[in-house]
Write a protein that holds these residues in place. Structure first.
Motif, mmCIF file in Angstrom:
data_model
loop_
_atom_site.group_PDB
_atom_site.id
_atom_site.type_symbol
_atom_site.label_atom_id
_atom_site.label_comp_id
_atom_site.label_asym_id
_atom_site.label_seq_id
_atom_site.Cartn_x
_atom_site.Cartn_y
_atom_site.Cartn_z
ATOM 1 N N GLU A 23 0.703 15.955 3.580
ATOM 2 C CA GLU A 23 0.461 17.009 2.663
ATOM 3 C C GLU A 23 0.812 18.288 2.653
ATOM 4 O O GLU A 23 0.623 19.134 1.928
ATOM 5 C CB GLU A 23 -0.841 16.681 2.367
ATOM 6 C CG GLU A 23 -1.521 15.640 1.762
ATOM 7 C CD GLU A 23 -3.102 15.431 1.449
ATOM 8 O OE1 GLU A 23 -3.351 16.460 0.792
ATOM 9 O OE2 GLU A 23 -3.607 14.530 1.879
ATOM 10 N N ASN A 24 1.495 18.388 3.948
ATOM 11 C CA ASN A 24 2.023 19.784 4.176
ATOM 12 C C ASN A 24 3.601 20.017 4.507
ATOM 13 O O ASN A 24 4.163 20.660 5.476
ATOM 14 C CB ASN A 24 1.404 20.335 5.506
ATOM 15 C CG ASN A 24 -0.283 20.573 4.928
ATOM 16 O OD1 ASN A 24 -0.620 21.132 4.149
ATOM 17 N ND2 ASN A 24 -0.915 19.875 5.827
ATOM 18 N N MET A 25 4.258 19.305 3.621
ATOM 19 C CA MET A 25 5.865 19.318 3.822
ATOM 20 C C MET A 25 6.328 20.667 3.095
ATOM 21 O O MET A 25 6.951 20.525 1.879
ATOM 22 C CB MET A 25 6.352 17.896 3.031
ATOM 23 C CG MET A 25 5.705 16.799 3.865
ATOM 24 S SD MET A 25 6.087 16.302 5.407
ATOM 25 C CE MET A 25 7.498 15.493 5.129
ATOM 26 N N ASP A 26 5.962 21.565 3.702
ATOM 27 C CA ASP A 26 6.292 22.853 2.893
ATOM 28 C C ASP A 26 7.596 23.773 3.297
ATOM 29 O O ASP A 26 8.203 23.080 4.240
ATOM 30 C CB ASP A 26 5.336 23.939 3.317
ATOM 31 C CG ASP A 26 3.851 23.535 2.964
ATOM 32 O OD1 ASP A 26 3.597 22.729 1.920
ATOM 33 O OD2 ASP A 26 2.961 23.926 3.304
ATOM 34 N N PHE A 27 8.304 24.150 2.525
ATOM 35 C CA PHE A 27 9.531 24.795 2.501
ATOM 36 C C PHE A 27 9.297 26.375 1.996
ATOM 37 O O PHE A 27 8.555 26.796 1.308
ATOM 38 C CB PHE A 27 10.706 24.314 1.665
ATOM 39 C CG PHE A 27 10.886 22.888 2.161
ATOM 40 C CD1 PHE A 27 12.135 22.728 2.759
ATOM 41 C CD2 PHE A 27 10.393 21.830 1.434
ATOM 42 C CE1 PHE A 27 12.401 21.519 3.292
ATOM 43 C CE2 PHE A 27 10.744 20.596 1.869
ATOM 44 C CZ PHE A 27 11.920 20.169 2.581
ATOM 45 N N GLN A 57 3.997 9.956 -4.940
ATOM 46 C CA GLN A 57 3.126 8.593 -4.574
ATOM 47 C C GLN A 57 4.387 7.667 -3.994
ATOM 48 O O GLN A 57 5.386 7.015 -4.584
ATOM 49 C CB GLN A 57 2.422 8.043 -5.677
ATOM 50 C CG GLN A 57 1.439 8.757 -6.065
ATOM 51 C CD GLN A 57 0.022 9.367 -5.282
ATOM 52 O OE1 GLN A 57 0.088 8.353 -4.382
ATOM 53 N NE2 GLN A 57 -0.329 10.351 -5.204
ATOM 54 N N VAL A 58 4.243 7.462 -2.689
ATOM 55 C CA VAL A 58 5.312 6.384 -2.179
ATOM 56 C C VAL A 58 4.685 5.169 -1.363
ATOM 57 O O VAL A 58 3.558 5.384 -0.908
ATOM 58 C CB VAL A 58 6.128 7.345 -1.315
ATOM 59 C CG1 VAL A 58 6.768 8.508 -1.915
ATOM 60 C CG2 VAL A 58 5.313 7.764 0.050
ATOM 61 N N PRO A 59 5.570 4.134 -1.409
ATOM 62 C CA PRO A 59 5.042 3.187 -0.422
ATOM 63 C C PRO A 59 5.019 3.268 0.719
ATOM 64 O O PRO A 59 5.978 4.014 1.307
ATOM 65 C CB PRO A 59 5.914 1.978 -1.139
ATOM 66 C CG PRO A 59 6.472 2.365 -2.345
ATOM 67 C CD PRO A 59 6.746 3.698 -2.242
ATOM 68 N N SER A 112 0.897 -1.179 -0.142
ATOM 69 C CA SER A 112 -0.038 0.034 -0.111
ATOM 70 C C SER A 112 0.901 1.228 -0.056
ATOM 71 O O SER A 112 2.188 1.135 0.318
ATOM 72 C CB SER A 112 -0.837 0.054 1.106
ATOM 73 O OG SER A 112 -0.172 -0.206 2.323
ATOM 74 N N GLY A 113 0.298 2.350 -0.383
ATOM 75 C CA GLY A 113 1.026 3.612 -0.441
ATOM 76 C C GLY A 113 0.198 4.803 -0.228
ATOM 77 O O GLY A 113 -0.827 4.833 0.277
ATOM 78 N N GLY A 114 0.973 5.922 -0.326
ATOM 79 C CA GLY A 114 0.385 7.331 -0.061
ATOM 80 C C GLY A 114 0.834 8.355 -0.728
ATOM 81 O O GLY A 114 1.720 8.188 -1.448
ATOM 82 N N MET A 115 0.711 9.390 -0.246
ATOM 83 C CA MET A 115 1.302 10.923 -0.954
ATOM 84 C C MET A 115 2.072 11.578 0.173
ATOM 85 O O MET A 115 1.778 11.835 1.175
ATOM 86 C CB MET A 115 -0.136 11.752 -1.258
ATOM 87 C CG MET A 115 0.364 12.757 -2.093
ATOM 88 S SD MET A 115 -1.264 13.547 -2.825
ATOM 89 C CE MET A 115 -2.064 13.906 -1.510
ATOM 90 N N VAL A 116 3.243 11.951 -0.577
ATOM 91 C CA VAL A 116 4.024 12.965 0.054
ATOM 92 C C VAL A 116 3.782 14.222 -0.624
ATOM 93 O O VAL A 116 4.385 14.248 -1.924
ATOM 94 C CB VAL A 116 5.522 12.554 0.346
ATOM 95 C CG1 VAL A 116 6.437 13.656 0.887
ATOM 96 C CG2 VAL A 116 5.520 11.346 1.422
#
Length: 201
Positions: free
Chosen positions: A158-162, A44-46, A2-6
Motif C-alpha cells: 500500500e505504499n508504492m509511492d512516487f 486489485q490484483v491476483p 486470491s488477490g490483494g491490493m497494490v
C-alpha cells in the motif's frame, strides 16, 4: 484465485498530490487508472504473479515553466548558486541526458517562447521512487527507479509511492492538481510601464 491490493500516492517534492497522472500496472494483469486530486491510486490484483507499476504524465509542458527557471539553471551551470534538492537536478535536466548543460536551457527557452509546445526528448513530468535515497553529486544521472517491479505478489502493498517532478520547473511552482493554484509569471496582453519623463541617451 486470491488477490490483494497494490496502492500508493503520487506527490510533488513539496508533498502536494499530483492529479491526472496515469498509472499503469502490467504483468499478471493489465489496467490503467488516472489519479484524482488526492494523487492516490489502487489496483486489485491476483496473487502469485509479477507486476510492474509505471506512472506517466505528459500534458501541459509549460506548467510551472518561466524565464525564472532559466535564470536558476544558468546560475547552477555557472556555479553561482547550485541546486539544493536532487529533484531540482531532475527538473533542470530538460533533455533527459543525465547532465545539466546549456542544451537544457536552449530547449526550455524554446518552450517559454512558444517556439515549441512540448519538450522534444522528455515527458512533462518524471516520477521517482519515493524511497530512493540520492547519494551522488549529480542526482539527474542516478539510476533512480521510475517504476516499481513486484516479484511473485503475495500480500497487500500500500505504499508504492512516487515523487513527481515537473520537468523545467526548477523553483517548484507548477500546479500539481486542480485544487491548488500556481503562481503565473507569463502574461498575454499589454503591459504598462510608468516612468519619470526625462531626457536619456
Amino acid at each position: 484465485t486470491s488477490g490483494g491490493m497494490v496502492a500508493g500516492q503520487i506527490t510533488n517534492p513539496n508533498g502536494e498530490a499530483i492529479e491526472a497522472a496515469e498509472i499503469a500496472i502490467t504483468g499478471g494483469m493489465e489496467e490503467t487508472m488516472t489519479t484524482g486530486v488526492d494523487g492516490k491510486y489502487t489496483f486489485q490484483v491476483p496473487t502469485g504473479a509479477d507486476y510492474t507499476v509505471t506512472p506517466t504524465k505528459d500534458i501541459n509542458h509549460l506548467n510551472g515553466v518561466s524565464t525564472f527557471d532559466l535564470v536558476l539553471i544558468s546560475k547552477h551551470i555557472l556555479g553561482l548558486s547550485t541546486f539544493d534538492s536532487p529533484y531540482k537536478y531532475i527538473a533542470a535536466d530538460v533533455n533527459k541526458s543525465g547532465t545539466i548543460t546549456a542544451f537544457d536551457m536552449v530547449q526550455l527557452r524554446q518552450l517559454v517562447l512558444n517556439i515549441t509546445t512540448k519538450l522534444p526528448s522528455n515527458d512533462s513530468w518524471r516520477f521517482v521512487d519515493a524511497n530512493h535515497e540520492f547519494t551522488t553529486t549529480n542526482p539527474a544521472n542516478e539510476a533512480f527507479g521510475e517504476m516499481y517491479d513486484i516479484i511473485n505478489y503475495s500480500e497487500n502493498m500500500e505504499n508504492m509511492d512516487f515523487v513527481g517532478v515537473k520537468v523545467g520547473d526548477v523553483n517548484g511552482n507548477a500546479q500539481p492538481n486542480s485544487l491548488l493554484g500556481a503562481t503565473a509569471r507569463n502574461t498575454a496582453g499589454t503591459m504598462t510601464l510608468t516612468t519619470t519623463d526625462r531626457m536619456v541617451e
